[in-house]
Design a protein around this motif. Structure first.
Motif, PDB file in Angstrom:
ATOM      1  N   PRO A   1       0.827  -1.212   0.000  1.00  0.00           N
ATOM      2  CA  PRO A   1       0.000   0.000   0.000  1.00  0.00           C
ATOM      3  C   PRO A   1       0.863   1.265   0.000  1.00  0.00           C
ATOM      4  CG  PRO A   1      -0.803  -1.575   1.622  1.00  0.00           C
ATOM      5  CD  PRO A   1       0.509  -2.107   1.114  1.00  0.00           C
ATOM      6  N   ALA A   2       0.328   2.325  -0.575  1.00  0.00           N
ATOM      7  CA  ALA A   2       1.054   3.600  -0.649  1.00  0.00           C
ATOM      8  C   ALA A   2       1.481   4.040   0.749  1.00  0.00           C
ATOM      9  CB  ALA A   2       0.173   4.663  -1.291  1.00  0.00           C
ATOM     10  N   GLY A   3       2.701   4.536   0.833  1.00  0.00           N
ATOM     11  CA  GLY A   3       3.222   5.029   2.099  1.00  0.00           C
ATOM     12  C   GLY A   3       3.977   3.995   2.913  1.00  0.00           C
ATOM     13  N   GLN A   4       3.913   2.731   2.496  1.00  0.00           N
ATOM     14  CA  GLN A   4       4.646   1.696   3.221  1.00  0.00           C
ATOM     15  C   GLN A   4       6.003   1.469   2.580  1.00  0.00           C
ATOM     16  OE1 GLN A   4       2.410  -1.912   3.755  1.00  0.00           O
ATOM     17  NE2 GLN A   4       0.877  -0.906   5.027  1.00  0.00           N
ATOM     18  N   GLN A   5       6.984   1.162   3.414  1.00  0.00           N
ATOM     19  CA  GLN A   5       8.330   0.873   2.927  1.00  0.00           C
ATOM     20  C   GLN A   5       8.793  -0.465   3.471  1.00  0.00           C
ATOM     21  OE1 GLN A   5      11.475   3.847   2.748  1.00  0.00           O
ATOM     22  NE2 GLN A   5      12.797   2.429   3.843  1.00  0.00           N
ATOM     23  N   LEU A   6       9.356  -1.268   2.589  1.00  0.00           N
ATOM     24  CA  LEU A   6       9.957  -2.542   2.971  1.00  0.00           C
ATOM     25  C   LEU A   6      11.442  -2.312   3.236  1.00  0.00           C
ATOM     26  CD1 LEU A   6      10.080  -5.674   3.167  1.00  0.00           C
ATOM     27  CD2 LEU A   6      10.432  -5.689   0.682  1.00  0.00           C
TER      28      LEU A   6
ATOM     29  N   ASP B   1       4.601   5.666   7.859  1.00  0.00           N
ATOM     30  CA  ASP B   1       4.681   6.927   8.601  1.00  0.00           C
ATOM     31  C   ASP B   1       5.752   6.867   9.682  1.00  0.00           C
ATOM     32  OD1 ASP B   1       2.529   7.937   7.071  1.00  0.00           O
ATOM     33  OD2 ASP B   1       1.077   7.013   8.442  1.00  0.00           O
ATOM     34  N   GLY B   2       6.878   6.222   9.370  1.00  0.00           N
ATOM     35  CA  GLY B   2       8.000   6.151  10.299  1.00  0.00           C
ATOM     36  C   GLY B   2       7.838   5.138  11.414  1.00  0.00           C
TER      37      GLY B   2
END
Length: 159
Positions: free
Chosen positions: A63-68, A111-112
């Motif tokens: 989903p948008a905004g998530q980082q792996l 979001d960190g």
């Protein structure tokens, strides 16, 4: 002058839209000490780039905004490496005890904040008998193994 300002504005909008989309940050812990990676530095760097780009493509499904975030601790590539000449090694795949293995820590941030994390120890002893959509690419067995893990562990889907 106006076209330069317009181009700068477009670049800022593209950068801002890129921040909202999913992505991946991939790091490696002491690649030279890993179980079975290319022996030449340039080949190791190429391998790192292949896996980084592959995980970035997979992370686009988040989903948008998530980082792996993935931190590779050990890699054992499929097959065995045999030095043949001074400038190039040959990797032979026998299908015996030479299957690909990976050990890494991962987390998903939004979001960190870490919303999911864990350790993964992947191995595919049947790597020569299963379907592989990356057959014509370097590190095809490792890429397929990473994709299978990503779909199952992070997306909750079967292959």
């Amino acid at each position: 002058m106006k076209s330069w300002i317009r181009m700068a504005g477009v670049a800022m909008m593209l950068a801002a839209s890129g921040m909202a989309s999913a992505g991946a940050k991939v790091t490696y812990v002491d690649t030279e000490e890993m179980t079975d990676v290319p022996r030449f530095a340039v080949d190791r760097e190429s391998m790192e780039i292949h896996f980084r780009e592959h995980l970035q493509r997979l992370a686009e499904q988040l989903p948008a905004g998530q980082q792996l975030n993935v931190e590779f601790r050990d890699i054992d590539l499929a097959g065995d490496q045999f030095p043949r000449v001074a400038i190039q090694d040959v990797r032979v795949l026998k299908g015996r005890a030479d299957w690909p293995r990976m050990d890494f820590h991962y987390s998903i941030e939004q979001d960190g904040k870490v919303i999911k994390s864990g350790d993964a120890k992947l191995a595919d002893p049947n790597y020569l008998m299963s379907t592989n959509r990356y057959d014509n690419e370097m590190y095809s067995h490792e890429k397929q193994m990473l994709e299978d893990w990503f779909r199952k562990e992070l997306l909750g889907k079967k292959r």
